[in-house]
Scaffold this motif. Structure first.
Motif, PDB file in Angstrom:
ATOM      1  N   ASP A   1      -7.355 -39.380   8.422  1.00 31.72           N
ATOM      2  CA  ASP A   1      -8.630 -39.780   7.784  1.00 31.72           C
ATOM      3  C   ASP A   1      -8.447 -40.395   6.405  1.00 31.72           C
ATOM      4  O   ASP A   1      -9.331 -41.105   5.933  1.00 31.72           O
ATOM      5  N   CYS A   2      -7.343 -40.082   5.724  1.00 33.70           N
ATOM      6  CA  CYS A   2      -7.196 -40.477   4.319  1.00 33.70           C
ATOM      7  C   CYS A   2      -6.038 -41.466   4.150  1.00 33.70           C
ATOM      8  O   CYS A   2      -4.860 -41.100   4.307  1.00 33.70           O
ATOM      9  N   ALA A   3      -6.389 -42.712   3.819  1.00 32.36           N
ATOM     10  CA  ALA A   3      -5.361 -43.756   3.677  1.00 32.36           C
ATOM     11  C   ALA A   3      -4.458 -43.479   2.470  1.00 32.36           C
ATOM     12  O   ALA A   3      -3.257 -43.756   2.506  1.00 32.36           O
ATOM     13  N   ARG A   4      -5.027 -42.910   1.424  1.00 37.25           N
ATOM     14  CA  ARG A   4      -4.262 -42.661   0.188  1.00 37.25           C
ATOM     15  C   ARG A   4      -3.139 -41.631   0.428  1.00 37.25           C
ATOM     16  O   ARG A   4      -1.986 -41.858   0.079  1.00 37.25           O
ATOM     17  N   CYS A   5      -3.504 -40.523   1.063  1.00 35.20           N
ATOM     18  CA  CYS A   5      -2.509 -39.472   1.331  1.00 35.20           C
ATOM     19  C   CYS A   5      -1.497 -39.948   2.381  1.00 35.20           C
ATOM     20  O   CYS A   5      -0.317 -39.597   2.331  1.00 35.20           O
TER      21      CYS A   5
END
Lengths: 224, 185
Positions: free
Chosen positions: B32-36
């Motif tokens: 769900d999280c592109a940054r992580c």
């Protein structure tokens, strides 16, 4: 590669965990580290009683980790050699000031090593002029073309040079965290003892250090 | 699971020491999280490279050089005494500050000051003990008289000066031209 690395290091470093699926097998290596610390404590005691054999055993056990840390941090074998000798000379002179209750001998030794490395970094900071990254990449590629990948020794040397070029661009705080964790395979707790910072800070520095290293490797064209 | 929690667990995740449920939760977060997810990719890349780096070979003769250098160096400070006594090893941290240069200098200065005070005090005491009582009273009286006279002189000097100053213009006005002539060189 990882499997081989861990197994091989375990053969020379009794505190390293053997491969069993995880990068760092904490439970087993903690027991080994405790045994190694007990053995070191006995050796230090014997050493202070004038036992030359005990001093030799201490030197033989720990020279590799001190030299490897110095070499990875400075990137120069000559500097690493001089610094390693300096570390052991200081340890020898100050052995009576070591307090076994405060830290394991290896932690104390690496803390001293780290202090000398930081001093060395500060002294040489003015002299170090970083080559522009484009020139450095061109140099590394040229060596790779001339040598050819078939030459295993040259390939190893090339990887070492790439690593040192990337580490050299990192701040000393992030560099030392990555070296101690990912190249010396040390536990978070021991790194916290060596750097004298909380474990949470150690983890954060390792994470930031790895990302920083990846950024430099990409900029150098070493990794896509 | 939020980004902060994932950041804290990332090291353990990459070391493969996370329990299965936490591992799954971290992986769900990556989806769900592109940054992580980007952070994890960076770290994977760095670790893959670091795992491929060759071992550091010890230079030949390094251990021998270290042993040789330390044989010729001074023996470990404290030596036998340091290791021998359990009491000494316990007491040493308390004694250590005594040998600090700053502390040693302070002690030396205190000793010198105390010696001077004792020496001068003894001399005064001797003088008073050996003197005749009548002579002591006479000396004290003479001293008091002298102090009184000096005090009076100082008082007069201090309070007479403004008086002279205030009278100066009058004197100037009434002064004869000869006085001015005399004053000029």
């Amino acid at each position: 590669m990882q499997r081989n690395r861990m197994a091989s290091e375990a053969s020379v470093q009794p505190w390293s965990a053997p491969w069993s699926g995880s990068r760092h097998e904490s439970g087993y290596s903690e027991q080994i580290a405790r045994d190694a610390a007990d053995r070191d404590r006995t050796l230090v005691k014997r050493c202070l009683h004038g036992d030359g054999g005990a001093w030799e055993a201490l030197v033989r056990t720990h020279t590799r980790v001190v030299y490897a840390t110095c070499y990875r941090f400075t990137g120069h074998p000559e500097d690493a050699r001089d610094l390693t000798q300096d570390v052991f000379l200081r340890v020898y002179r100050g052995l009576a000031s070591y307090q076994p209750g405060a830290a394991a001998f290896r932690t104390w030794l690496l803390r001293l090593t780290r202090n000398l490395l930081i001093d060395h970094y500060r002294k040489t900071r003015k002299d170090r002029v970083l080559e522009p990254i484009e020139d450095q990449v061109a140099g590394l590629r040229e060596k790779s073309i001339i040598g050819g990948r078939a030459d295993h020794a040259l390939a190893k040397r090339e990887i070492s040079e790439q690593l040192h070029a990337a580490l050299d661009r990192m701040s000393p705080e992030l560099r030392e965290a990555v070296i101690l964790r990912d190249l010396q395979q040390m536990e978070y707790q021991e790194i916290a003892g060596v750097l004298d910072i909380p474990q949470g800070t150690v983890k954060s520095r390792i994470n930031r250090g790895r990302r920083d290293l990846a950024k430099h490797l990409r900029a150098m064209g070493v990794r896509p | 699971m939020n980004c902060r929690r994932v950041e804290n667990l990332l090291g353990d995740y990459l070391d493969r020491v996370l329990p299965v449920d936490e591992r799954r939760a971290v992986e769900d977060h990556f989806a769900d999280c592109a940054r992580c997810s980007a952070a994890k990719e960076d770290m994977d890349l760095a670790l893959e490279f670091l795992d491929g780096t060759p071992h550091v070979e010890l230079p030949e003769g390094l251990v021998a050089n270290i042993l040789d250098a330390t044989v010729h160096a001074e023996p470990p400070a404290g030596g036998m005494a340091a290791a021998g006594g359990g009491v000494m090893s316990w007491v040493r941290p308390f004694l250590q500050p005594l040998f600090e240069p700053r502390f040693a200098m302070s002690v030396a200065l205190a000793i010198v000051s105390f010696s001077i005070l004792t020496w001068s005090g003894e001399k005064t005491l001797d003088r008073w003990q050996n003197a005749d009582p009548i002579a002591q009273v006479r000396t004290a009286t003479t001293g008091l008289d002298r102090a009184w006279e000096q005090g009076v002189a100082v008082y007069h000097q201090a309070f007479s000066t403004p008086e002279v100053d205030t009278q100066a213009p009058d004197k100037g006005e009434s002064a004869s031209p000869d006085a001015g002539t005399l004053a000029t060189p």
